[in-house]
Design a protein around this motif. Structure first.
Motif, PDB file in Angstrom:
ATOM      1  N   THR A 271       0.828  -1.210   0.000  1.00  0.00           N
ATOM      2  CA  THR A 271       0.000   0.000   0.000  1.00  0.00           C
ATOM      3  C   THR A 271       0.863   1.261   0.000  1.00  0.00           C
ATOM      4  N   PRO A 272       0.899   1.988  -1.104  1.00  0.00           N
ATOM      5  CA  PRO A 272       1.721   3.198  -1.206  1.00  0.00           C
ATOM      6  C   PRO A 272       1.182   4.363  -0.382  1.00  0.00           C
ATOM      7  N   SER A 273       2.039   5.313  -0.156  1.00  0.00           N
ATOM      8  CA  SER A 273       1.725   6.672   0.288  1.00  0.00           C
ATOM      9  C   SER A 273       0.760   6.772   1.459  1.00  0.00           C
ATOM     10  N   GLU A 274       1.067   6.086   2.539  1.00  0.00           N
ATOM     11  CA  GLU A 274       0.284   6.270   3.760  1.00  0.00           C
ATOM     12  C   GLU A 274       0.437   7.707   4.269  1.00  0.00           C
ATOM     13  N   GLU A 275       1.572   8.320   3.945  1.00  0.00           N
ATOM     14  CA  GLU A 275       1.825   9.683   4.409  1.00  0.00           C
ATOM     15  C   GLU A 275       1.042  10.735   3.630  1.00  0.00           C
ATOM     16  N   GLY A 276       0.330  10.326   2.579  1.00  0.00           N
ATOM     17  CA  GLY A 276      -0.549  11.261   1.886  1.00  0.00           C
ATOM     18  C   GLY A 276       0.125  12.123   0.852  1.00  0.00           C
ATOM     19  N   ILE A 277       1.135  11.587   0.160  1.00  0.00           N
ATOM     20  CA  ILE A 277       1.868  12.351  -0.849  1.00  0.00           C
ATOM     21  C   ILE A 277       1.572  11.784  -2.238  1.00  0.00           C
ATOM     22  N   GLY A 278       1.217  12.645  -3.182  1.00  0.00           N
ATOM     23  CA  GLY A 278       1.061  12.221  -4.563  1.00  0.00           C
ATOM     24  C   GLY A 278      -0.291  11.596  -4.883  1.00  0.00           C
ATOM     25  N   PRO A 279      -0.441  11.093  -6.108  1.00  0.00           N
ATOM     26  CA  PRO A 279      -1.746  10.591  -6.574  1.00  0.00           C
ATOM     27  C   PRO A 279      -2.233   9.336  -5.862  1.00  0.00           C
ATOM     28  N   TYR A 280      -1.338   8.584  -5.216  1.00  0.00           N
ATOM     29  CA  TYR A 280      -1.751   7.366  -4.514  1.00  0.00           C
ATOM     30  C   TYR A 280      -1.915   7.598  -3.014  1.00  0.00           C
ATOM     31  N   ALA A 281      -2.035   8.859  -2.630  1.00  0.00           N
ATOM     32  CA  ALA A 281      -2.182   9.209  -1.212  1.00  0.00           C
ATOM     33  C   ALA A 281      -3.325   8.421  -0.583  1.00  0.00           C
ATOM     34  N   GLY A 282      -3.053   7.827   0.584  1.00  0.00           N
ATOM     35  CA  GLY A 282      -4.086   7.058   1.274  1.00  0.00           C
ATOM     36  C   GLY A 282      -4.542   5.855   0.475  1.00  0.00           C
ATOM     37  N   SER A 283      -3.591   5.089  -0.051  1.00  0.00           N
ATOM     38  CA  SER A 283      -3.925   4.010  -0.985  1.00  0.00           C
ATOM     39  C   SER A 283      -4.826   2.937  -0.382  1.00  0.00           C
ATOM     40  N   LYS A 284      -4.753   2.720   0.929  1.00  0.00           N
ATOM     41  CA  LYS A 284      -5.641   1.717   1.540  1.00  0.00           C
ATOM     42  C   LYS A 284      -7.094   2.146   1.409  1.00  0.00           C
ATOM     43  N   ALA A 285      -7.340   3.440   1.574  1.00  0.00           N
ATOM     44  CA  ALA A 285      -8.694   3.951   1.384  1.00  0.00           C
ATOM     45  C   ALA A 285      -9.131   3.784  -0.064  1.00  0.00           C
ATOM     46  N   ILE A 286      -8.211   3.965  -0.999  1.00  0.00           N
ATOM     47  CA  ILE A 286      -8.517   3.769  -2.416  1.00  0.00           C
ATOM     48  C   ILE A 286      -8.864   2.310  -2.689  1.00  0.00           C
ATOM     49  N   LEU A 287      -8.072   1.396  -2.127  1.00  0.00           N
ATOM     50  CA  LEU A 287      -8.331  -0.035  -2.325  1.00  0.00           C
ATOM     51  C   LEU A 287      -9.659  -0.450  -1.707  1.00  0.00           C
ATOM     52  N   VAL A 288      -9.969   0.101  -0.545  1.00  0.00           N
ATOM     53  CA  VAL A 288     -11.258  -0.203   0.095  1.00  0.00           C
ATOM     54  C   VAL A 288     -12.402   0.313  -0.770  1.00  0.00           C
ATOM     55  N   GLU A 289     -12.266   1.533  -1.273  1.00  0.00           N
ATOM     56  CA  GLU A 289     -13.305   2.116  -2.114  1.00  0.00           C
ATOM     57  C   GLU A 289     -13.546   1.272  -3.369  1.00  0.00           C
ATOM     58  N   LYS A 290     -12.488   0.661  -3.887  1.00  0.00           N
ATOM     59  CA  LYS A 290     -12.599  -0.173  -5.088  1.00  0.00           C
ATOM     60  C   LYS A 290     -12.905  -1.640  -4.765  1.00  0.00           C
ATOM     61  N   ASN A 291     -13.174  -1.927  -3.489  1.00  0.00           N
ATOM     62  CA  ASN A 291     -13.470  -3.297  -3.043  1.00  0.00           C
ATOM     63  C   ASN A 291     -12.328  -4.263  -3.365  1.00  0.00           C
ATOM     64  N   LEU A 292     -11.095  -3.820  -3.142  1.00  0.00           N
ATOM     65  CA  LEU A 292      -9.926  -4.632  -3.467  1.00  0.00           C
ATOM     66  C   LEU A 292      -9.209  -5.167  -2.229  1.00  0.00           C
ATOM     67  N   ILE A 293      -9.682  -4.808  -1.040  1.00  0.00           N
ATOM     68  CA  ILE A 293      -9.207  -5.484   0.180  1.00  0.00           C
ATOM     69  C   ILE A 293     -10.218  -6.593   0.447  1.00  0.00           C
ATOM     70  N   ARG A 294      -9.996  -7.727  -0.161  1.00  0.00           N
ATOM     71  CA  ARG A 294     -10.981  -8.800  -0.092  1.00  0.00           C
ATOM     72  C   ARG A 294     -10.281 -10.154  -0.102  1.00  0.00           C
ATOM     73  N   ASP A 295     -11.104 -11.211   0.035  1.00  0.00           N
ATOM     74  CA  ASP A 295     -10.607 -12.595   0.036  1.00  0.00           C
ATOM     75  C   ASP A 295      -9.660 -12.861   1.200  1.00  0.00           C
ATOM     76  N   VAL A 296      -9.849 -12.126   2.300  1.00  0.00           N
ATOM     77  CA  VAL A 296      -9.100 -12.398   3.530  1.00  0.00           C
ATOM     78  C   VAL A 296     -10.087 -12.441   4.693  1.00  0.00           C
ATOM     79  N   ASP A 297      -9.763 -13.233   5.711  1.00  0.00           N
ATOM     80  CA  ASP A 297     -10.645 -13.367   6.869  1.00  0.00           C
ATOM     81  C   ASP A 297     -10.370 -12.304   7.920  1.00  0.00           C
ATOM     82  N   PHE A 298      -9.129 -11.875   8.032  1.00  0.00           N
ATOM     83  CA  PHE A 298      -8.770 -10.763   8.913  1.00  0.00           C
ATOM     84  C   PHE A 298      -7.443 -10.198   8.461  1.00  0.00           C
TER      85      PHE A 298
END
Length: 382
Positions: free
Chosen positions: A110-137
């Motif tokens: 997960t890139p740019s947790e620090e909020g720099i550039g176009p991938y800033a907050g990438s985990k939020a982007i992945l969640v929004e795109k339903n891409l944090i999936r197929d895991v139990d925890f």
């Protein structure tokens, strides 16, 4: 943890530490992680989620799947938040669980947790795109000034406001439209707004004027503000964001300026920490001689913000903090950067990997723990 895995994780951490790539530019760091996971038989998808420096790496062994969150972005003064250690922790924990425990693992790079550039907050982007999936925890880790399990955080959004007027010489004010004036008045208005909101909502407003003109004898035709808005819950933050937009719009109109508001980062949720996962992490740390703080048993106010919180709203999420500095040394400082040198942090990194692997294995192998974890999550997101 096997000696060869320990040495490999330390070497990866050293190289990422030396690369010190800013958020959204972590090309060498993410490639290095992907290469090492591939060597251990992980199936790697990269780019991931439309982000060049994001990846998903999976080792499937059947049964429940554990997700691990890897970060590797630096700050302008290097790895002063220790994300090189987070990457190494994710690598070491993933390989240990896959090869030594025979457990299915997915690592999310997960890139740019620090909020720099176009991938800033990438985990939020992945969640929004339903891409944090197929895991139990999922588990996350962060270097800190103490050992701890669990996490609390404020909901957060950073925006940029641009004001546009008309330039003219200082001696011709009737022709010009001063774009700096609404920025200054917005700064004052938002500062006053903060004091009018209940402390129970933990309102935080940080502001800078990034651009305010080119010369003192020229009326500025453009000014730019960056505004960091935080609150204890997403709903409170959305209300604060709405008020902020209204203030910017009304002051701009008053000065006959045009304005544009854009999001610098995605909106970060408040954290929902899973007590079952965190209790297992605590148990493993204690077995390794560490006495961590468990945030579920202390009444600590949220201080920081993270895109990891968005993940905690879609899948049960546990967290471990590893101590690399004394309590008087904050992150983002040169002292923290020096402490994040993997040669100095090798012992605590090893403990963090062993605790996470042990806790994940216990949860996967105990149906009652899995059920408790999932029921707790369902209650939390109601």
């Amino acid at each position: 943890m096997r000696r060869e895995i320990r040495e490999e994780t330390l070497e990866v951490s050293r190289r990422i530490y030396e690369y010190a790539e800013l958020g959204s530019q972590e090309y060498r760091s993410s490639k290095l992680m992907a290469e090492h996971l591939s060597r251990h038989g992980f199936t790697v998808e990269m780019p991931y989620g439309g982000m060049d420096t994001a990846f998903k790496a999976t080792c499937y062994r059947g049964g429940p799947t554990v997700g691990l969150l890897a970060e590797y972005d630096a700050l302008p003064n290097g790895h002063s938040c220790g994300h090189n250690l987070i990457a190494a922790w994710a690598l070491g924990t993933a390989v240990t669980l896959c090869e030594d425990f025979g457990i299915s693992i997915t690592v999310f790079g997960t890139p740019s947790e620090e909020g720099i550039g176009p991938y800033a907050g990438s985990k939020a982007i992945l969640v929004e795109k339903n891409l944090i999936r197929d895991v139990d925890f999922v588990m996350g880790m962060h270097p800190d000034d103490r050992w701890a399990v669990g996490s609390v955080s404020l909901a957060d959004l950073t925006i940029e406001a641009e004001f546009r007027g008309r330039s003219s010489h200082l001696l011709g004010p009737d022709y010009g439209i001063n774009a700096l004036a609404p920025a200054i008045e917005t700064y004052i208005a938002l500062n006053n707004l903060r004091s009018s909101i209940s402390d129970l909502k933990r309102p935080v407003i940080g502001m800078i004027i990034k651009e305010g003109g080119k010369a003192s004898n020229v009326i500025p035709d453009r000014s730019v503000m960056e505004i960091d808005l935080r609150s204890s819950k997403r709903t409170y933050l959305e209300d604060l964001y709405g008020k902020t937009r209204e203030i910017i719009a009304s002051i701009s109109r008053m000065h006959s300026c045009e304005f544009t508001i854009r999001d610098v980062t995605p909106l970060y949720d408040e954290y929902i920490s899973n007590e079952t996962i965190d209790d297992m992490l605590e148990e493993e740390l204690r077995s390794l001689g560490v006495d961590p703080v468990n945030i579920h048993r202390v009444n600590e106010p949220a201080m920081g913000s993270t895109d990891e919180a968005n993940v905690s709203h879609v899948v049960p999420t546990g967290h471990i903090d590893v101590k690399i500095v004394q309590p008087s040394i904050p992150a983002h400082t040169d002292e923290f950067r020096m402490a994040a040198d993997p040669d100095r942090a090798a012992e605590v990194l090893t403990i963090g990997i062993e605790a996470a692997a042990g806790a994940a294995a216990k949860i996967v192998r105990d149906r009652s723990l899995m059920k408790r974890m999932k029921n707790e999550f369902k209650e939390a997101i109601r």
